[in-house]
Design a protein around this motif. Structure first.
Motif, PDB file in Angstrom:
ATOM      1  N   ASP A 120     -35.768 -34.373  -4.469  1.00  0.00           N
ATOM      2  CA  ASP A 120     -34.612 -35.426  -4.340  1.00  0.00           C
ATOM      3  C   ASP A 120     -35.181 -36.728  -4.595  1.00  0.00           C
ATOM      4  OD1 ASP A 120     -31.603 -35.826  -3.800  1.00  0.00           O
ATOM      5  OD2 ASP A 120     -32.737 -37.225  -2.516  1.00  0.00           O
ATOM      6  N   ALA A 121     -34.658 -37.470  -5.708  1.00  0.00           N
ATOM      7  CA  ALA A 121     -35.115 -38.882  -6.021  1.00  0.00           C
ATOM      8  C   ALA A 121     -34.703 -39.895  -4.946  1.00  0.00           C
ATOM      9  CB  ALA A 121     -34.109 -39.140  -7.513  1.00  0.00           C
ATOM     10  N   GLU A 122     -33.476 -39.863  -4.333  1.00  0.00           N
ATOM     11  CA  GLU A 122     -33.337 -40.728  -3.215  1.00  0.00           C
ATOM     12  C   GLU A 122     -34.352 -40.545  -2.050  1.00  0.00           C
ATOM     13  OE1 GLU A 122     -31.018 -39.058  -4.785  1.00  0.00           O
ATOM     14  OE2 GLU A 122     -29.969 -40.824  -5.885  1.00  0.00           O
ATOM     15  N   ARG A 123     -34.874 -39.384  -1.785  1.00  0.00           N
ATOM     16  CA  ARG A 123     -35.655 -39.050  -0.708  1.00  0.00           C
ATOM     17  C   ARG A 123     -36.942 -39.686  -1.081  1.00  0.00           C
ATOM     18  NH1 ARG A 123     -36.915 -32.938   0.735  1.00  0.00           N
ATOM     19  NH2 ARG A 123     -38.636 -33.155  -0.625  1.00  0.00           N
ATOM     20  N   GLN A 124     -37.189 -39.447  -2.445  1.00  0.00           N
ATOM     21  CA  GLN A 124     -38.633 -39.827  -2.884  1.00  0.00           C
ATOM     22  C   GLN A 124     -38.764 -41.363  -2.878  1.00  0.00           C
ATOM     23  OE1 GLN A 124     -41.338 -38.427  -3.282  1.00  0.00           O
ATOM     24  NE2 GLN A 124     -42.884 -39.594  -4.704  1.00  0.00           N
ATOM     25  N   ALA A 125     -37.634 -42.127  -3.212  1.00  0.00           N
ATOM     26  CA  ALA A 125     -37.487 -43.331  -3.137  1.00  0.00           C
ATOM     27  C   ALA A 125     -37.686 -44.002  -2.000  1.00  0.00           C
ATOM     28  CB  ALA A 125     -36.083 -43.982  -3.802  1.00  0.00           C
ATOM     29  N   ASP A 126     -37.140 -43.166  -0.896  1.00  0.00           N
ATOM     30  CA  ASP A 126     -37.290 -43.928   0.463  1.00  0.00           C
ATOM     31  C   ASP A 126     -38.657 -43.454   0.745  1.00  0.00           C
ATOM     32  OD1 ASP A 126     -36.117 -44.380   3.189  1.00  0.00           O
ATOM     33  OD2 ASP A 126     -37.172 -42.288   3.629  1.00  0.00           O
ATOM     34  N   ARG A 127     -39.278 -42.474   0.716  1.00  0.00           N
ATOM     35  CA  ARG A 127     -40.709 -42.466   0.823  1.00  0.00           C
ATOM     36  C   ARG A 127     -41.710 -43.627   0.177  1.00  0.00           C
ATOM     37  NH1 ARG A 127     -44.415 -39.176   2.873  1.00  0.00           N
ATOM     38  NH2 ARG A 127     -46.496 -38.540   1.858  1.00  0.00           N
ATOM     39  N   LEU A 128     -41.179 -43.687  -1.015  1.00  0.00           N
ATOM     40  CA  LEU A 128     -42.161 -44.928  -1.828  1.00  0.00           C
ATOM     41  C   LEU A 128     -41.842 -46.491  -0.899  1.00  0.00           C
ATOM     42  CD1 LEU A 128     -41.369 -43.971  -5.383  1.00  0.00           C
ATOM     43  CD2 LEU A 128     -43.680 -44.003  -4.227  1.00  0.00           C
ATOM     44  N   ALA A 129     -40.704 -46.422  -0.433  1.00  0.00           N
ATOM     45  CA  ALA A 129     -40.414 -47.579   0.449  1.00  0.00           C
ATOM     46  C   ALA A 129     -41.122 -47.669   1.703  1.00  0.00           C
ATOM     47  CB  ALA A 129     -39.022 -47.852   0.505  1.00  0.00           C
ATOM     48  N   THR A 160     -32.322 -39.722 -19.401  1.00  0.00           N
ATOM     49  CA  THR A 160     -31.386 -40.198 -18.314  1.00  0.00           C
ATOM     50  C   THR A 160     -32.098 -40.188 -17.036  1.00  0.00           C
ATOM     51  OG1 THR A 160     -29.483 -39.992 -19.957  1.00  0.00           O
ATOM     52  CG2 THR A 160     -29.089 -40.313 -17.679  1.00  0.00           C
ATOM     53  N   GLU A 161     -32.295 -38.830 -16.691  1.00  0.00           N
ATOM     54  CA  GLU A 161     -32.734 -38.660 -15.285  1.00  0.00           C
ATOM     55  C   GLU A 161     -34.142 -39.266 -15.191  1.00  0.00           C
ATOM     56  OE1 GLU A 161     -33.069 -37.000 -11.217  1.00  0.00           O
ATOM     57  OE2 GLU A 161     -31.378 -37.609 -12.890  1.00  0.00           O
ATOM     58  N   THR A 162     -35.061 -39.286 -15.968  1.00  0.00           N
ATOM     59  CA  THR A 162     -36.291 -40.061 -16.008  1.00  0.00           C
ATOM     60  C   THR A 162     -35.989 -41.669 -15.714  1.00  0.00           C
ATOM     61  OG1 THR A 162     -37.238 -38.490 -17.479  1.00  0.00           O
ATOM     62  CG2 THR A 162     -38.389 -40.572 -16.971  1.00  0.00           C
ATOM     63  N   VAL A 163     -35.099 -42.249 -16.201  1.00  0.00           N
ATOM     64  CA  VAL A 163     -34.841 -43.363 -16.081  1.00  0.00           C
ATOM     65  C   VAL A 163     -34.288 -43.807 -14.791  1.00  0.00           C
ATOM     66  CG1 VAL A 163     -33.474 -45.595 -16.873  1.00  0.00           C
ATOM     67  CG2 VAL A 163     -34.557 -44.193 -18.604  1.00  0.00           C
ATOM     68  N   ARG A 164     -33.424 -42.798 -14.224  1.00  0.00           N
ATOM     69  CA  ARG A 164     -32.724 -42.948 -13.038  1.00  0.00           C
ATOM     70  C   ARG A 164     -33.676 -43.042 -11.915  1.00  0.00           C
ATOM     71  NH1 ARG A 164     -30.141 -40.240  -8.605  1.00  0.00           N
ATOM     72  NH2 ARG A 164     -31.377 -37.989  -9.187  1.00  0.00           N
ATOM     73  N   ARG A 165     -34.586 -42.017 -11.877  1.00  0.00           N
ATOM     74  CA  ARG A 165     -35.476 -41.959 -11.093  1.00  0.00           C
ATOM     75  C   ARG A 165     -36.679 -42.963 -11.094  1.00  0.00           C
ATOM     76  NH1 ARG A 165     -36.981 -36.934  -8.793  1.00  0.00           N
ATOM     77  NH2 ARG A 165     -35.163 -35.446  -9.033  1.00  0.00           N
ATOM     78  N   ALA A 166     -36.838 -43.706 -12.061  1.00  0.00           N
ATOM     79  CA  ALA A 166     -37.931 -44.838 -12.255  1.00  0.00           C
ATOM     80  C   ALA A 166     -37.290 -45.765 -11.555  1.00  0.00           C
ATOM     81  CB  ALA A 166     -38.122 -44.928 -13.958  1.00  0.00           C
ATOM     82  N   LEU A 167     -35.881 -46.199 -11.867  1.00  0.00           N
ATOM     83  CA  LEU A 167     -35.261 -47.495 -11.361  1.00  0.00           C
ATOM     84  C   LEU A 167     -35.041 -47.455  -9.858  1.00  0.00           C
ATOM     85  CD1 LEU A 167     -32.453 -47.785 -13.964  1.00  0.00           C
ATOM     86  CD2 LEU A 167     -34.429 -48.881 -13.880  1.00  0.00           C
ATOM     87  N   LEU A 168     -35.080 -46.322  -9.281  1.00  0.00           N
ATOM     88  CA  LEU A 168     -35.120 -46.122  -7.931  1.00  0.00           C
ATOM     89  C   LEU A 168     -36.347 -46.353  -7.283  1.00  0.00           C
ATOM     90  CD1 LEU A 168     -32.887 -42.841  -7.381  1.00  0.00           C
ATOM     91  CD2 LEU A 168     -32.233 -45.058  -6.706  1.00  0.00           C
ATOM     92  N   TYR A 169     -37.313 -45.676  -7.961  1.00  0.00           N
ATOM     93  CA  TYR A 169     -38.612 -45.963  -7.309  1.00  0.00           C
ATOM     94  C   TYR A 169     -39.146 -47.445  -7.694  1.00  0.00           C
ATOM     95  CZ  TYR A 169     -38.756 -40.958  -7.895  1.00  0.00           C
ATOM     96  OH  TYR A 169     -38.443 -39.637  -7.960  1.00  0.00           O
ATOM     97  N   VAL A 170     -38.739 -48.015  -8.902  1.00  0.00           N
ATOM     98  CA  VAL A 170     -39.220 -49.713  -8.960  1.00  0.00           C
ATOM     99  C   VAL A 170     -38.279 -50.384  -7.720  1.00  0.00           C
ATOM    100  CG1 VAL A 170     -39.068 -51.570 -10.408  1.00  0.00           C
ATOM    101  CG2 VAL A 170     -39.879 -49.170 -11.292  1.00  0.00           C
TER     102      VAL A 170
END
Length: 244
Positions: A120-129, A160-170
């Motif tokens: 899940d992209a949001e879960r990964q973003a939380d982990r990166l944070a 589109t999904e790649t960009v969505r994930r990338a923006l969350l991670y940045v």
């Protein structure tokens, strides 16, 4: 060497002059790349795994961190080393950061898939944070986006999904994003949409690093490709020895 120096190497680069980052798989290959004049190195998990006798994704965490530490020790302190630590080996962010910094590495790759599927992209973003919070500015974090290798849900546009994930991670604190295996023709749109350096994967049969830079990539890496080319050379030597 500090992560801030590695970070600086990724910025203010001309389009045709991307940061080319070879992937050493052991101490000997690391020294060769440094002697050739490369400014920074990034270990490939698959290449390190092969050098240790494991299949890709099967290296125990202790052995991977030990291999990274040997590579760091083998090169001058002026050469920053990043480590591909796959999905993080199930370690909590604080422990992951601690173990990585103990190796002497100042950067890492963290991928957003596990067991062959995207997480899940949001879960990964939380982990990166949480990794960023634990590391502060001590690590250069390269967030790998696996949409092009794992696939996206039916009806979803991969770009589109790649960009969505990338923006969350940045937004979570990633210094760079790595849409591994993204086709060269996708790089201009990805680079335009993501406000961070873009890491491109250089394939043996694909455009050279300079062209990938012209298409929008800031950083060029090779995965296990260099280790595999080296082993192909060893096979040729072995065949020659057998033939006498």
């Amino acid at each position: 060497m500090t992560a801030s120096v590695l970070r600086a190497l990724h910025h203010d680069r001309a389009p045709g002059d991307p940061l080319v980052v070879p992937g050493p798989w052991d101490a000997g290959s690391a020294r060769v790349f440094v002697e050739a004049g490369f400014l920074t190195l990034a270990t490939p998990s698959a290449g390190v795994a092969a050098s240790l006798g494991y299949e890709d994704g099967s290296t125990p965490a202790d052995e991977m961190f030990a291999a990274v530490a040997r590579i760091v020790r083998a090169v001058p302190a002026s050469v920053p080393v990043s480590a591909d630590i796959e999905a993080g080996y199930g370690l909590a962010p604080a422990e992951l950061v601690e173990r990585l910094l103990e190796t002497g590495a100042v950067g890492c790759n963290l991928e957003d898939s596990a067991d062959g599927a995207l997480v899940d992209a949001e879960r990964q973003a939380d982990r990166l944070a949480r990794v960023r919070a634990a590391a502060g500015e001590a690590l250069f974090v390269n967030a790998r986006v696996d949409t092009y290798v794992r696939g996206v849900p039916e009806g979803t546009d991969v770009e589109t999904e790649t960009v969505r994930r990338a923006l969350l991670y940045v937004a979570a604190g990633a210094d760079c994003v790595y849409p591994i295996m993204a086709p060269p023709e996708a790089l201009p749109a990805l680079a335009a949409a993501v406000p961070a350096p873009l890491n491109a994967f250089a394939r043996p049969d694909g455009p050279p690093p300079r062209r990938l830079g012209e298409l929008g990539a800031t950083r060029i890496t090779f995965g296990p490709g260099l280790q595999r080319r080296a082993m192909a050379a060893v096979r040729e030597i072995a065949d020659g020895l057998r033939k006498g």
